[in-house]
Design a protein around this motif. Structure first.
Motif, PDB file in Angstrom:
ATOM      1  N   ILE A  29       9.191   5.834   7.484  1.00 55.49           N
ATOM      2  CA  ILE A  29       8.915   4.775   6.760  1.00 55.49           C
ATOM      3  C   ILE A  29       7.487   4.402   6.644  1.00 55.49           C
ATOM      4  CG2 ILE A  29       9.103   2.065   6.935  1.00 55.49           C
ATOM      5  CD1 ILE A  29      11.938   2.923   8.480  1.00 55.49           C
ATOM      6  N   LEU A  30       6.733   4.656   7.713  1.00 52.48           N
ATOM      7  CA  LEU A  30       5.076   4.248   7.642  1.00 52.48           C
ATOM      8  C   LEU A  30       4.624   5.073   6.547  1.00 52.48           C
ATOM      9  CD1 LEU A  30       4.612   3.842  11.384  1.00 52.48           C
ATOM     10  CD2 LEU A  30       4.369   2.072   9.750  1.00 52.48           C
ATOM     11  N   GLU A  31       4.941   6.439   6.579  1.00 53.06           N
ATOM     12  CA  GLU A  31       4.370   7.249   5.490  1.00 53.06           C
ATOM     13  C   GLU A  31       4.618   6.762   4.227  1.00 53.06           C
ATOM     14  OE1 GLU A  31       4.663  11.937   3.994  1.00 53.06           O
ATOM     15  OE2 GLU A  31       5.949  11.196   5.877  1.00 53.06           O
ATOM     16  N   ARG A  32       5.803   6.127   3.803  1.00 50.54           N
ATOM     17  CA  ARG A  32       6.190   5.578   2.576  1.00 50.54           C
ATOM     18  C   ARG A  32       5.307   4.456   2.112  1.00 50.54           C
ATOM     19  NH1 ARG A  32       6.111   5.456  -1.895  1.00 50.54           N
ATOM     20  NH2 ARG A  32       7.787   5.010  -3.419  1.00 50.54           N
ATOM     21  N   LEU A  33       5.097   3.374   3.384  1.00 52.62           N
ATOM     22  CA  LEU A  33       4.322   2.460   2.977  1.00 52.62           C
ATOM     23  C   LEU A  33       3.190   2.594   2.853  1.00 52.62           C
ATOM     24  CD1 LEU A  33       6.179   0.000   5.635  1.00 52.62           C
ATOM     25  CD2 LEU A  33       6.392  -0.114   3.314  1.00 52.62           C
ATOM     26  N   LYS A  34       2.461   3.490   3.581  1.00 49.17           N
ATOM     27  CA  LYS A  34       1.052   3.891   3.149  1.00 49.17           C
ATOM     28  C   LYS A  34       0.733   4.100   1.959  1.00 49.17           C
ATOM     29  CE  LYS A  34       0.303   5.577   8.219  1.00 49.17           C
ATOM     30  NZ  LYS A  34      -0.145   6.870   9.015  1.00 49.17           N
ATOM     31  N   ALA A  35       1.702   4.762   1.074  1.00 49.07           N
ATOM     32  CA  ALA A  35       1.385   4.891  -0.186  1.00 49.07           C
ATOM     33  C   ALA A  35       0.827   3.782  -0.836  1.00 49.07           C
ATOM     34  CB  ALA A  35       2.593   5.749  -0.806  1.00 49.07           C
ATOM     35  N   SER A  59       3.397  -4.695  16.364  1.00 49.06           N
ATOM     36  CA  SER A  59       2.912  -3.701  17.109  1.00 49.06           C
ATOM     37  C   SER A  59       3.195  -2.180  16.366  1.00 49.06           C
ATOM     38  CB  SER A  59       3.264  -3.606  18.543  1.00 49.06           C
ATOM     39  OG  SER A  59       2.868  -2.431  19.159  1.00 49.06           O
ATOM     40  N   THR A  60       4.343  -2.078  15.775  1.00 53.55           N
ATOM     41  CA  THR A  60       4.450  -0.888  15.171  1.00 53.55           C
ATOM     42  C   THR A  60       3.644  -0.592  13.622  1.00 53.55           C
ATOM     43  OG1 THR A  60       6.831  -0.581  15.952  1.00 53.55           O
ATOM     44  CG2 THR A  60       6.301   0.740  13.860  1.00 53.55           C
ATOM     45  N   LEU A  61       3.475  -1.679  13.066  1.00 47.04           N
ATOM     46  CA  LEU A  61       2.987  -1.824  11.831  1.00 47.04           C
ATOM     47  C   LEU A  61       1.383  -1.647  11.992  1.00 47.04           C
ATOM     48  CD1 LEU A  61       4.900  -4.755  10.059  1.00 47.04           C
ATOM     49  CD2 LEU A  61       4.991  -2.153   9.458  1.00 47.04           C
ATOM     50  N   VAL A  62       0.898  -2.437  13.161  1.00 45.30           N
ATOM     51  CA  VAL A  62      -0.579  -2.349  13.200  1.00 45.30           C
ATOM     52  C   VAL A  62      -0.846  -0.973  13.656  1.00 45.30           C
ATOM     53  CG1 VAL A  62      -2.413  -3.185  14.912  1.00 45.30           C
ATOM     54  CG2 VAL A  62      -1.035  -4.822  13.829  1.00 45.30           C
ATOM     55  N   GLU A  63      -0.299  -0.337  14.655  1.00 42.03           N
ATOM     56  CA  GLU A  63      -0.555   1.146  14.788  1.00 42.03           C
ATOM     57  C   GLU A  63      -0.421   2.281  13.727  1.00 42.03           C
ATOM     58  OE1 GLU A  63       1.031   4.606  18.153  1.00 42.03           O
ATOM     59  OE2 GLU A  63       1.513   2.282  18.413  1.00 42.03           O
ATOM     60  N   GLY A  64       0.690   1.756  13.111  1.00 42.78           N
ATOM     61  CA  GLY A  64       1.062   2.875  11.925  1.00 42.78           C
ATOM     62  C   GLY A  64       0.214   2.683  10.743  1.00 42.78           C
ATOM     63  N   LEU A  65       0.070   1.420  10.349  1.00 50.61           N
ATOM     64  CA  LEU A  65      -0.675   1.294   8.926  1.00 50.61           C
ATOM     65  C   LEU A  65      -2.471   0.935   9.246  1.00 50.61           C
ATOM     66  CD1 LEU A  65       1.912  -1.084   7.088  1.00 50.61           C
ATOM     67  CD2 LEU A  65       1.580   1.418   6.955  1.00 50.61           C
ATOM     68  N   GLY A 127      -9.545  -4.637   2.271  1.00 52.48           N
ATOM     69  CA  GLY A 127      -8.479  -3.427   2.289  1.00 52.48           C
ATOM     70  C   GLY A 127      -7.312  -4.013   2.433  1.00 52.48           C
ATOM     71  N   LEU A 128      -6.570  -3.530   3.531  1.00 53.84           N
ATOM     72  CA  LEU A 128      -5.053  -3.661   3.563  1.00 53.84           C
ATOM     73  C   LEU A 128      -4.735  -5.084   4.596  1.00 53.84           C
ATOM     74  CD1 LEU A 128      -1.892  -3.327   3.401  1.00 53.84           C
ATOM     75  CD2 LEU A 128      -2.237  -1.792   5.433  1.00 53.84           C
ATOM     76  N   LEU A 129      -4.133  -5.987   4.008  1.00 54.05           N
ATOM     77  CA  LEU A 129      -3.655  -7.155   4.662  1.00 54.05           C
ATOM     78  C   LEU A 129      -2.240  -7.006   4.974  1.00 54.05           C
ATOM     79  CD1 LEU A 129      -4.258 -10.059   5.949  1.00 54.05           C
ATOM     80  CD2 LEU A 129      -4.032 -11.030   3.601  1.00 54.05           C
ATOM     81  N   VAL A 130      -1.745  -7.244   6.093  1.00 53.29           N
ATOM     82  CA  VAL A 130      -0.500  -7.286   6.430  1.00 53.29           C
ATOM     83  C   VAL A 130      -0.052  -8.762   6.834  1.00 53.29           C
ATOM     84  CG1 VAL A 130       1.325  -6.365   7.976  1.00 53.29           C
ATOM     85  CG2 VAL A 130      -0.121  -4.791   7.083  1.00 53.29           C
ATOM     86  N   ILE A 131       1.045  -9.362   6.255  1.00 57.20           N
ATOM     87  CA  ILE A 131       1.306 -10.563   6.813  1.00 57.20           C
ATOM     88  C   ILE A 131       2.992 -10.416   7.316  1.00 57.20           C
ATOM     89  CG2 ILE A 131       2.045 -12.996   6.217  1.00 57.20           C
ATOM     90  CD1 ILE A 131       0.409 -12.379   3.510  1.00 57.20           C
ATOM     91  N   VAL A 132       3.298 -10.955   8.579  1.00 59.99           N
ATOM     92  CA  VAL A 132       4.486 -10.429   9.315  1.00 59.99           C
ATOM     93  C   VAL A 132       5.123 -11.750   9.727  1.00 59.99           C
ATOM     94  CG1 VAL A 132       5.640  -8.873  11.101  1.00 59.99           C
ATOM     95  CG2 VAL A 132       3.301  -8.483   9.821  1.00 59.99           C
ATOM     96  N   GLY A 133       6.496 -11.960   9.643  1.00 57.05           N
ATOM     97  CA  GLY A 133       7.199 -12.928  10.387  1.00 57.05           C
ATOM     98  C   GLY A 133       8.005 -13.911   9.203  1.00 57.05           C
ATOM     99  N   THR A 134       8.826 -14.521   9.841  1.00 61.39           N
ATOM    100  CA  THR A 134       9.675 -15.467   9.070  1.00 61.39           C
ATOM    101  C   THR A 134       8.683 -16.404   8.329  1.00 61.39           C
ATOM    102  OG1 THR A 134      11.578 -15.363  10.785  1.00 61.39           O
ATOM    103  CG2 THR A 134      11.569 -17.237   9.245  1.00 61.39           C
TER     104      THR A 134
END
Length: 582
Positions: A29-35, A59-65, A127-134
């Motif tokens: 999943i992370l490999e796909r999202l990294k693209a 935690s998973t997204l921060v570590e993986g992306l 660069g990459l900005l990740v927004i997470v949550g409801t």
């Protein structure tokens, strides 16, 4: 004698043509999202249904992306005390019931914090900005990628019971599961579904977060699967729950794991809470069945039902097992005016009991005995509240013997309950949470506490004119022939002028014609081991159903047929079908 199980507990729809659009496990999943996140400037929003393990996801997204920036939506919400005040009128003091309402996910956010978050997204250049949550989708109208982390309500309930999650924006982790469910039912889920409906056409990826191993599927593939489901028969994923009155019929007939004290309920067709299993190239993705109702309401429900109820599935089928168990609570459902005035619901829970099976001493309590002393009954019910005093139900309430294939109609306002040693297929309107218990036979719930009694509401809704004669004439086995042909017979088994759900029963040994007549049909195979549902025009692949399984035929299907199959070839089968009458 009970049969061996061929009941399918995990009905799965295989979506063809999308085999390469699903990924399983975080590494893939992370490999796909990294693209999508490796460009110089990119924003990915991970919108989460309330109940997702957000901390673990972050935690998973921060570590993986390895994003340059992260916005966590829970940091932007109002304080728990502000949210408590906001929902207090909706939830009230009742342990079970709240008010239907128009709260939105945006209402949970602190206005200033939300504005600041939106400004950060608007001006992002790092660069990459990740927004997470409801509510993540509220910060960016057009992110480069929108991922929806979804999950089934049954899994949410399990997490609530294990005290692993609380409700949206609150600190109620240790609150009772019943209170967390009530809050989710009236607040969290309705607000989240309303937001989800606005996003369905724009979701780039769905993330299945139900189990330990996540699954990611493209939005295009998921929408393709749901579009196909909206035009063919299908089943939702059933779930089973114990109860203080539960029995043991389903344990064998439905092939359930041993070890539970009993199985009381099977929620076999409650699309608001059931899920769907869709297979993409062999990987099964679980999503709420409500997604189909929200995305394709017209194809699923039909124009007449949609105009009357909106994008809500108005028919519910579930199984109630008292075989070797006890009586259900003595209860009544609210009349339409009462449920509108007190809870904001537009329609009420008319229902019926269809007997899939019954023991020799099976019975149903239904309606009041003729010429009872109303004040004496009310006095006894009040005396039985919170005290070691019994209520003599049989002094006041009719008790009718029940046999396999009997059908008992229960319009709102009718006092009722199933007795022991019955296997009930309950057919009802969907607002199933509104049950007013009058008497629970002096027992405790599985948590060791008394179950809530709503005597004041119940007494306000009992129709005192539904006595022995009236019930016998109007509510028991109202069988009317409708039509017949070679090897089949159709009859009306359930329709009272106060109810909007009509039921038809078909007995058949050969192919039997059906037509949705542009309204959704819900059916259960009540007799026979196996049957096959087919399109005369070949519009969908043949669909096999088994004994006691409930299935949905969308309004868009039109003409279809049902025939005995497998071990039922040459034998009599039977289905019960429900639809909204015009």
């Amino acid at each position: 004698m009970q049969r061996e199980s061929n009941y399918d507990k995990f009905p799965t729809f295989r979506v063809s043509g999308c085999e390469s659009e699903c990924w399983e496990g975080w590494p893939r999943i992370l490999e796909r999202l990294k693209a999508f996140g490796m460009s110089e400037l990119c924003t990915i929003s991970f919108e989460c249904y309330p109940g997702v393990y957000e901390r673990a996801l972050i935690s998973t997204l921060v570590e993986g992306l390895r994003p340059s920036g992260v916005i966590v939506t829970s940091d932007l919400l109002k304080s728990p005390s502000e949210i408590e005040q906001m929902v207090s009128d909706v939830l009230g003091d009742d342990p079970v019931f709240g008010q239907m309402n128009s709260l939105e996910i945006a209402d949970f956010f602190d206005i200033a914090k939300l504005a600041s978050g939106r400004e950060m997204v608007k001006n992002w250049k790092h660069g990459l900005l990740v927004i997470v949550g409801t509510g993540a989708s509220l910060l960016s109208a057009k992110p480069d990628l929108l991922v929806y982390a979804d999950m089934a309500r049954w899994e949410i309930q399990q997490r609530q019971r294990r005290n692993e999650i609380g409700n949206l924006g609150t600190e109620n982790l240790q609150e009772s599961p019943g209170q967390k469910y009530k809050r989710a039912f009236f607040v969290d889920w309705r607000a989240a579904d309303h937001l989800k409906k606005s996003l369905l056409q724009n979701i780039d990826f769905w993330l299945d977060t139900n189990g330990d191993i996540p699954k990611l599927v493209t939005g295009r593939a998921m929408r393709d699967g749901l579009q196909k489901l909206s035009r063919r028969p299908f089943r939702v994923v059933p779930y089973f729950d114990p109860g203080p009155w539960g029995g043991h019929w389903m344990e064998k007939v439905c092939g359930l794991p041993a070890g539970m004290p009993n199985y009381a309920w099977c929620f076999d067709c409650v699309p608001e809470e059931n899920s769907l299993l869709l297979s993409f190239g062999g990987t099964c993705v679980e999503i709420p069945a409500m997604n189909l109702t929200l995305l394709h309401p017209r194809e699923l429900l039909g124009d007449a039902v949609l105009s009357r109820f909106g994008a809500e599935f108005p028919i519910r089928f579930d199984l109630l097992d008292t075989m070797g168990g006890g009586n259900l609570s003595l209860q009544v459902h609210p009349k339409t005016q009462f449920i509108r005035e007190h809870f904001g619901m537009q329609y009420t829970q008319d229902e019926s009991y269809y007997m899939l099976d019954a023991g020799e001493d099976g019975d149903v309590y239904l309606g009041l005995k003729t010429h009872i002393d109303r004040e004496a009954m009310i006095g006894e019910l009040k005396a039985a509240l919170g005290a070691d005093v019994s209520f003599s139900a049989e002094t006041y309430v009719n008790r009718f013997s029940a046999s396999k294939h009997d059908h008992f109609l229960i319009p709102a306002g009718t006092i009722h309950c199933s007795g022991k040693n019955c296997m009930v297929l309950e057919i009802s309107a969907t607002p199933y949470i509104f049950t007013f218990k009058l008497w629970d036979w002096g027992r405790l719930g599985l948590d060791g506490l008394p179950r809530p009694i709503h005597l004041e509401h119940g007494l306000a809704n009992i129709d005192w004119n539904r006595d022995t004669d009236w019930v016998g004439k109007n509510l028991i086995n109202r069988i009317d022939p409708v039509g017949q042909g070679p090897g089949w017979r159709e009859e009306r088994t359930g329709l009272h002028e106060l109810e909007f759900i009509e039921t038809r029963r078909h007995w058949f040994t050969s192919s039997t014609p059906h037509d949705t007549l542009q309204t959704v049909n819900v059916l259960n195979l009540v007799e026979g081991e196996e049957a096959i549902v087919e399109s005369p025009a070949g519009a969908f692949d043949p669909f096999v159903v088994h004994y006691a399984e409930t299935f949905i035929v969308p309004a868009s299907v039109g003409r279809y047929s049902i025939s005995p199959a497998g071990r039922s070839l040459g034998k009599r089968c039977g289905t019960i079908k429900a639809f909204v009458r015009s």
